[in-house]
Design an enzyme around this catalytic site. Structure first.
Site, PDB file in Angstrom:
ATOM      1  N   ARG A   1     -10.324  88.368  22.204  1.00 44.75           N
ATOM      2  CA  ARG A   1     -10.209  88.782  20.767  1.00 44.75           C
ATOM      3  C   ARG A   1     -11.242  90.570  20.564  1.00 44.75           C
ATOM      4  O   ARG A   1     -10.999  91.663  20.226  1.00 44.75           O
ATOM      5  CB  ARG A   1     -11.345  88.161  20.191  1.00 44.75           C
ATOM      6  CG  ARG A   1     -10.766  87.062  19.461  1.00 44.75           C
ATOM      7  CD  ARG A   1     -11.862  86.375  18.882  1.00 44.75           C
ATOM      8  NE  ARG A   1     -13.401  85.664  20.198  1.00 44.75           N
ATOM      9  CZ  ARG A   1     -13.093  84.464  20.378  1.00 44.75           C
ATOM     10  NH1 ARG A   1     -12.445  83.835  19.974  1.00 44.75           N
ATOM     11  NH2 ARG A   1     -13.772  83.808  21.311  1.00 44.75           N
TER      12      ARG A   1
ATOM     13  N   ARG B   1     -19.036  91.662  31.595  1.00 43.67           N
ATOM     14  CA  ARG B   1     -20.808  90.922  31.849  1.00 43.67           C
ATOM     15  C   ARG B   1     -20.588  92.273  33.344  1.00 43.67           C
ATOM     16  O   ARG B   1     -19.724  92.512  33.439  1.00 43.67           O
ATOM     17  CB  ARG B   1     -20.657  89.795  32.716  1.00 43.67           C
ATOM     18  CG  ARG B   1     -20.521  88.820  31.373  1.00 43.67           C
ATOM     19  CD  ARG B   1     -22.377  88.391  31.128  1.00 43.67           C
ATOM     20  NE  ARG B   1     -22.177  87.447  30.586  1.00 43.67           N
ATOM     21  CZ  ARG B   1     -22.071  87.234  29.105  1.00 43.67           C
ATOM     22  NH1 ARG B   1     -22.360  88.200  28.099  1.00 43.67           N
ATOM     23  NH2 ARG B   1     -22.526  87.037  27.951  1.00 43.67           N
TER      24      ARG B   1
ATOM     25  N   GLU C   1     -28.848  92.997  35.941  1.00 45.10           N
ATOM     26  CA  GLU C   1     -29.528  92.925  34.451  1.00 45.10           C
ATOM     27  C   GLU C   1     -30.916  91.875  34.985  1.00 45.10           C
ATOM     28  O   GLU C   1     -30.997  90.731  34.808  1.00 45.10           O
ATOM     29  CB  GLU C   1     -28.424  92.418  33.028  1.00 45.10           C
ATOM     30  CG  GLU C   1     -28.607  92.807  32.790  1.00 45.10           C
ATOM     31  CD  GLU C   1     -27.441  93.037  31.328  1.00 45.10           C
ATOM     32  OE1 GLU C   1     -26.478  92.862  31.742  1.00 45.10           O
ATOM     33  OE2 GLU C   1     -27.629  92.172  30.200  1.00 45.10           O
TER      34      GLU C   1
ATOM     35  N   HIS D   1     -27.667  96.801  26.914  1.00 45.46           N
ATOM     36  CA  HIS D   1     -26.863  94.942  26.902  1.00 45.46           C
ATOM     37  C   HIS D   1     -26.833  94.531  24.887  1.00 45.46           C
ATOM     38  O   HIS D   1     -27.672  93.636  24.845  1.00 45.46           O
ATOM     39  CB  HIS D   1     -27.276  94.088  27.799  1.00 45.46           C
ATOM     40  CG  HIS D   1     -26.100  92.912  27.116  1.00 45.46           C
ATOM     41  ND1 HIS D   1     -25.978  92.047  28.411  1.00 45.46           N
ATOM     42  CD2 HIS D   1     -25.673  92.102  26.634  1.00 45.46           C
ATOM     43  CE1 HIS D   1     -25.462  91.064  27.969  1.00 45.46           C
ATOM     44  NE2 HIS D   1     -25.175  91.050  27.090  1.00 45.46           N
TER      45      HIS D   1
HETATM   46  C1  GLV Z   1     -23.181  89.069  24.983  1.00 48.93           C
HETATM   47  O1  GLV Z   1     -23.035  89.337  25.819  1.00 48.93           O
HETATM   48  C2  GLV Z   1     -22.390  87.637  24.974  1.00 48.93           C
HETATM   49  O2  GLV Z   1     -21.841  86.965  25.459  1.00 48.93           O
HETATM   50  O3  GLV Z   1     -22.512  87.395  23.318  1.00 48.93           O
END
Ligand code: GLV
Length: 329
Positions: free
Chosen positions: A155, A243, A272, A290
């Site tokens: 997506r 990620r 992180e 993030h």
């Molecule tokens: C954010 O990093 C998510 O996976 O929604």
């Protein structure tokens, strides 16, 4: 008995209101360490825990937990050991769909921001070093006519492709790197004839911008490592909104310092919130905290979806977005 929910950090409206209508809600104000979270999940005081990407829901926690479900307030669920959850009859649910556009916006922002040196330019103005227009001031690179390589074609990758095509970029992709999987014309859908599928090594070698859109798994950890970086174009830019551990961040810092690559736009980090030593000092980077899904509307939608998942699991029903739907079989 009414349902009992543990929420590991305050979530926006309407998440908490939905939960409060159905039962007792305990909201932690401070981030719990792993021992405290394990203790709470094992206490028998909660039916469902609503977690965030920073909460580690690992096998030791799940083995002791007395929970029906984990409602992860994120689309990614690498922070939850799904196999251990299933083995312990704990349903896990996530929040897909609602953050697609917002995250693709951030990927595009990082592409544009690295290409046009937005952080360096902004800093120059704020520091009073802008003394008027100059022909050679802050020259960056074009995005139109350049190649965006998408690692993954789910997506968020597709939404990024839409944006990149509108900016005149050439888009290539590898659906499941590093392995090869042929995408059919039907699966390509509206992108047929507009984007081109290539193998992982070609994606690495031909991309001007390599944007990562794969889940973090054992197969994608350090997908972008020193060897991959050494095969990229010298001006290439790595974009990561997925990620952190998908990139070997120490190797990235070396590649940015000494060549072979040109820049990086990152929204996520391997350890992180810590950054690899040297990363923050590099001028050819745009570094975000993030915030892929961080719009008021999207965070509200995520909170709503995770509350709906939590409510269903507390009732013993399949949640709207289960990750391991067989967990209670
Ligand atoms: C954010 O990093 C998510 O996976 O929604």
């Amino acid at each position: 008995m009414s349902a009992r929910f543990l929420v590991t950090a305050p979530i926006p409206s309407p998440g908490l209101d939905l939960l409060r209508c159905a039962g007792e809600v305990t909201v932690l104000q401070d981030q719990p360490d792993s021992a405290f979270l394990r203790h709470l999940c094992a206490s028998g005081n909660f039916d469902v825990v609503l977690t965030h990407t920073r909460d580690v829901i690992d096998a030791p926690l799940l083995e002791q937990a007395q929970l029906r479900g984990v409602a992860n307030n994120a689309v990614g669920f690498n922070n939850v050991d799904i196999a251990a959850a299933t083995a312990n009859n704990t349903m896990v649910a996530n929040t897909p769909g609602v953050l697609t556009a917002a995250t693709a916006d951030i990927a595009m922002l990082l592409i544009l921001g690295t290409a046009r040196r937005v952080v360096e330019a902004d800093t120059m103005v704020r520091e009073g070093r802008f003394h008027g227009w100059e022909p050679g001031l802050m020259l960056g690179s074009d995005v139109s006519g350049r190649v965006l390589g998408l690692a993954g074609f789910g997506r968020i990758a597709r939404a990024t492709a839409h944006r990149a095509l509108a900016f005149g970029m050439d888009v290539i992709f590898t659906p499941r790197p590093p392995v090869h999987r042929e995408v059919s014309l039907t699966e390509l859908g509206e992108f047929a004839g507009k984007v081109k599928q290539v193998r992982w090594n070609e994606l690495v070698e031909h991309s001007d911008f390599l944007s990562l859109h794969v889940p973090l798994t054992d197969g994608t950890r350090h997908l972008v490592n020193a060897s991959v970086l050494s095969r990229m174009k010298s001006e290439a830019v790595v974009i990561n909104t997925a990620r952190g551990p998908i990139v070997d961040e120490a190797a990235l810092v070396q590649a940015l310092k000494n060549g072979p690559i040109g820049g990086a736009g990152l929204d996520v980090y391997e350890h992180e919130p810590a950054l690899a030593p040297g990363l923050a000092e590099l001028p050819n980077t745009v570094l975000l905290p993030h915030i892929g899904s961080a719009t008021v509307r999207v965070r509200g939608e995520m909170a709503r979806l995770s509350a709906l998942n939590a409510l269903a699991m507390a009732r013993g029903e399949l949640p709207p977005h289960p990750v391991n739907p067989g967990a209670w079989d």
